[in-house]
Design an enzyme around this catalytic site. Structure first.
Site, short mmCIF file in Angstrom:
data_model
loop_
_atom_site.label_atom_id
_atom_site.label_comp_id
_atom_site.label_asym_id
_atom_site.label_seq_id
_atom_site.Cartn_x
_atom_site.Cartn_y
_atom_site.Cartn_z
CB CYS A 1 13.64 -22.73 -7.87
SG CYS A 1 12.53 -23.90 -7.06
CB CYS B 1 10.01 -22.24 -7.12
SG CYS B 1 11.16 -22.63 -5.79
#
Length: 305
Positions: free
Chosen positions: A49, A46
């Site tokens: 993230c 991700c």
């Protein structure tokens, strides 16, 4: 100057942990009975993230034990992710007393992350570092209002030692040096403001006050300028100089009156100097000051008359 009470910063390993399905009950549900716990649901693949995670860790560390953080890799904790109905990542939840009390999805800028952390701490009955710093700013502002500019400057500087991007403290430090008559230092501080807060309202106000303070140093005598305006009401330069002198002598309302009259007589004089000066005064004062509210209303009515 010590602004935040406590026995020192807890070790980062006590505040921030990598959690698993096996430790979730202990690390989150049980731990949140005493202290709110931020849970960051993330995954190695991700992209957002990778930005949000470190920013969250920094904000949690800055809170100095008022909140903790647990990082959950959803690829390795699919059951927890399913129970929490995690549909996209990053997703962040805040737990207190075993229950989620706040949360958000997606990456956020640093200011919003800090606001989220502060909100969670306060919802759990604690006092965030941001809240304590705001109280310190209020105390420094009172010192400044009472004429204790040196003490105010020391307090503002101590606040900036805790949070270098605290716009209210930065603007206050500039205004404290203006009050001390140290305009060069005030300007140097203003020019050195972090980019993140360089356009904040508090710094814009300090900049306006600095400009007015510079003008005050060259302001002429009120009595002579008043006589010049009365002798020739269309002497625009004399009226403009009178407004500067009035403001320099603490008569902001009278200064605004003169500038509005100048604007009424010739709004284009000297490249619109009357309007520019009015806006500088409005920026220097508090937005809810009656002088500002009344002055803006009168200026607007003239513009659209």
């Amino acid at each position: 100057m010590e602004l935040l009470n406590g026995a020192g910063n807890p070790a980062a390993t006590d505040l921030i942990k990598d959690g698993t399905e096996a430790t979730f009950m202990a690390d989150v549900v049980e731990a949140s009975q005493e202290t709110p716990v931020i849970v960051d649901f993330w995954a190695p693949w991700c992209g957002p993230c990778k930005t949000l995670g470190p920013a969250l860790e920094q904000a949690v560390t800055a809170a100095k034990g008022a909140v903790k953080m647990v990082k959950i890799n959803v690829d390795e904790a699919q059951m927890i992710a399913s129970q929490m109905r995690i549909q996209s990542i990053p997703t962040v939840y805040a737990f207190f007393k075993g229950q989620p009390i706040d949360g958000f999805q997606g990456a956020l800028p640093g200011s919003e992350i800090k606001a989220f952390i502060d909100r969670v701490i306060e919802a759990a009955g604690g006092q965030s570092p941001g809240g304590q710093l705001d109280e310190a700013v209020e105390a420094a502002e009172e010192m400044l209002a009472e004429g204790a500019a040196v003490d105010a400057a020391q307090t503002f500087a101590a606040i900036l030692g805790e949070d270098p991007n605290h716009a209210a403290a930065y603007g206050g430090l500039v205004r404290a040096h203006i009050a001390m008559g140290d305009l060069e230092q005030a300007e140097a501080i203003l020019n050195g403001a972090p980019a993140e807060i360089s356009t904040a309202a508090e710094l814009e106000a300090a900049h306006a006050q600095l400009e007015l303070a510079k003008q005050a140093a060259d302001a002429g005598p009120v009595a002579e300028l008043t006589a010049a305006v009365e002798a020739d009401p269309d002497n625009h330069q004399a009226r403009f100089d009178l407004a500067q002198a009035l403001y320099a002598n603490g008569k902001a309302a009278e200064a605004v009156d003169q500038l509005l009259e100048l604007f009424r007589r010739d709004r284009e004089w000297n490249d619109g100097a009357a309007k520019t000066q009015l806006l500088t005064i409005f920026d220097a004062l508090k937005p809810n000051d009656p002088i500002v509210l009344n002055g803006r209303r009168r200026l607007t009515s003239m513009i659209f008359a």
